[in-house]
Each structure stands twice: as C-alpha cells, then as structure tokens.
Design a protein around this motif. Structure first.
Motif, PDB file in Angstrom:
ATOM      1  N   ARG A 108      17.720  18.045  20.986  1.00  0.00           N
ATOM      2  CA  ARG A 108      18.169  16.989  20.079  1.00  0.00           C
ATOM      3  C   ARG A 108      17.006  16.606  19.175  1.00  0.00           C
ATOM      4  N   TYR A 115      15.793  18.257  26.097  1.00  0.00           N
ATOM      5  CA  TYR A 115      16.350  17.324  27.078  1.00  0.00           C
ATOM      6  C   TYR A 115      16.931  18.105  28.257  1.00  0.00           C
ATOM      7  N   GLU A 118      21.125  12.909  29.974  1.00  0.00           N
ATOM      8  CA  GLU A 118      20.161  13.692  29.210  1.00  0.00           C
ATOM      9  C   GLU A 118      18.797  13.011  29.279  1.00  0.00           C
TER      10      GLU A 118
END
Length: 215
Positions: A43, A48, A61
């Motif tokens: 991300r 993550y 996450e």
C-alpha cells in the motif's frame, strides 16, 4: 538470507512486474518468494503483512518494519505507558503488534525488557502481584494468546533458509500451559484424596459413637 532481505524480495516481487526477482535468484528461492508473498500486500510503497484474525474471516494489515533502528524505537514507545509506567512484555507486544510486524518481534520485545533497568529493579523487589500476566512472567512463563501464535505464520521460516541445505525439523519446545495443567491436575488429585480421607474419618467417628450409644 536475513528476514529483512526476504521482506525486500517480497516487496520487489509485488511491485516490479518486469523484474520481480533479483538477478541470480535460483528457481527454488523464486517459488518460496511467490508462496510467502501471498501473505502480504503493498500500500503506497509500504509492505503490509496480512494477519489472520481468530474467529473472523477478515485480515488485519500490519506494517512490516524493515529498519532495525525504527524497530527499537517502536518497542520503546510501546513499552512506556502514561505517567512513566513500564508495560509488561506481553502488554508491550500486544500494543505493538496491533499496527506493526516483523519476524522475531516477540523475541526482540523480550530482549528489550530484559535490558530495561527499571523493569529489572521491579522484578527484584518483593511485592504482591495482582496482574496474572506479570505473575506468569515472574515465574518464567509466557502468557498464551491466540494472536501470539501468528509469530510463525508469515511463511518466512523456509524462505530465509539456505536453498542448498535441507532444513532439519525444529524441535518443539514444551508449552507453558501444559506445565500449568499438570500442576493443576496434581493439585486437584491431592485435594480429592484429602477429601476422601476426611470423609472416611468422619464416617468412622460417626459409627464409633453410634456403637457406643447402642451399648
């Protein structure tokens, strides 16, 4: 290959479509990278770890921290509570693992607290213990938690091993709760035995007094 290098290999695999593997990466290592990458997502350029939540169909996450200096800073921030209080290692790990992740995070939390002078002074002083987690820690036992089992779920154990060396099966360490169950079971057996003896003695006394009254 260290865990940091493994995480960077996963990050490269998930972000570089044209060259997902570093030059010279062997075929069996590529397969391990693909398998491990299934547990991760990127991300905004940050890796993550998707941790499975117990009794839920969703995933949490957690940001994978790669820098050793930042890891120590995060552990220190999680260890220090409001008013200068120091959290236990389980409390520190629990607070930290809500947001961040890296392999060996629990061990690093334990090592950090072992070097904390205030925590060591606290253990040396005799005092009543009201917190169950602190009691177990002072006995040298870890507080079992469902989330803690995720320490080995990121599929990096085989990925970080040498590709040419067959890894030996790891010996399972005795679980603390088994020791507690054994002690609890022994105590219960002893209590049952003492209760039986007391009941028998009471019956003998009762019948003895009844016999004397009859005569």
């Amino acid at each position: 290959m260290s865990s940091e290098e493994s995480y960077r290999a996963i990050l490269r695999y998930l972000t570089n479509e044209r060259e997902p593997y570093a030059p010279g990466t062997e075929g069996n290592v590529k397969r391990k990278i693909r398998k491990a990458a299934a547990c991760y997502v990127v991300r905004g350029g940050t890796l993550y770890y998707q941790r499975r939540q117990r009794h839920r169909k969703t995933f949490a996450e957690l940001e994978v921290v790669l820098q050793p200096e930042r890891r120590r800073d995060l552990i220190e921030a999680a260890h220090l509570g409001p008013g200068g209080t120091h959290h236990t290692r389980h409390q520190t790990w629990h607070y930290l693992s809500k947001t961040y992740w890296w392999r060996g995070i629990l061990k690093q939390v334990k090592d950090y607290i072992k070097q904390c002078s205030k925590c060591q002074e606290k253990l040396d002083r005799s005092r009543p213990i009201s917190d169950v987690s602190e009691m177990l820690e002072e006995l040298g036992l870890d507080l079992e938690s469902g989330e803690e089992s995720n320490e080995s779920e990121d599929d990096l154990s085989n990925f970080t091993s040498s590709p040419t060396t067959a890894s030996k099966p790891a010996k399972k360490k005795p679980v603390s709760k088994h020791e507690l169950v054994f002690v609890s079971g022994t105590l219960q057996s002893a209590l049952r035995f003492v209760t039986s003896v007391l009941v028998f003695a009471a019956l003998v006394t009762y019948f003895s007094q009844t016999t004397k009254t009859a005569y």
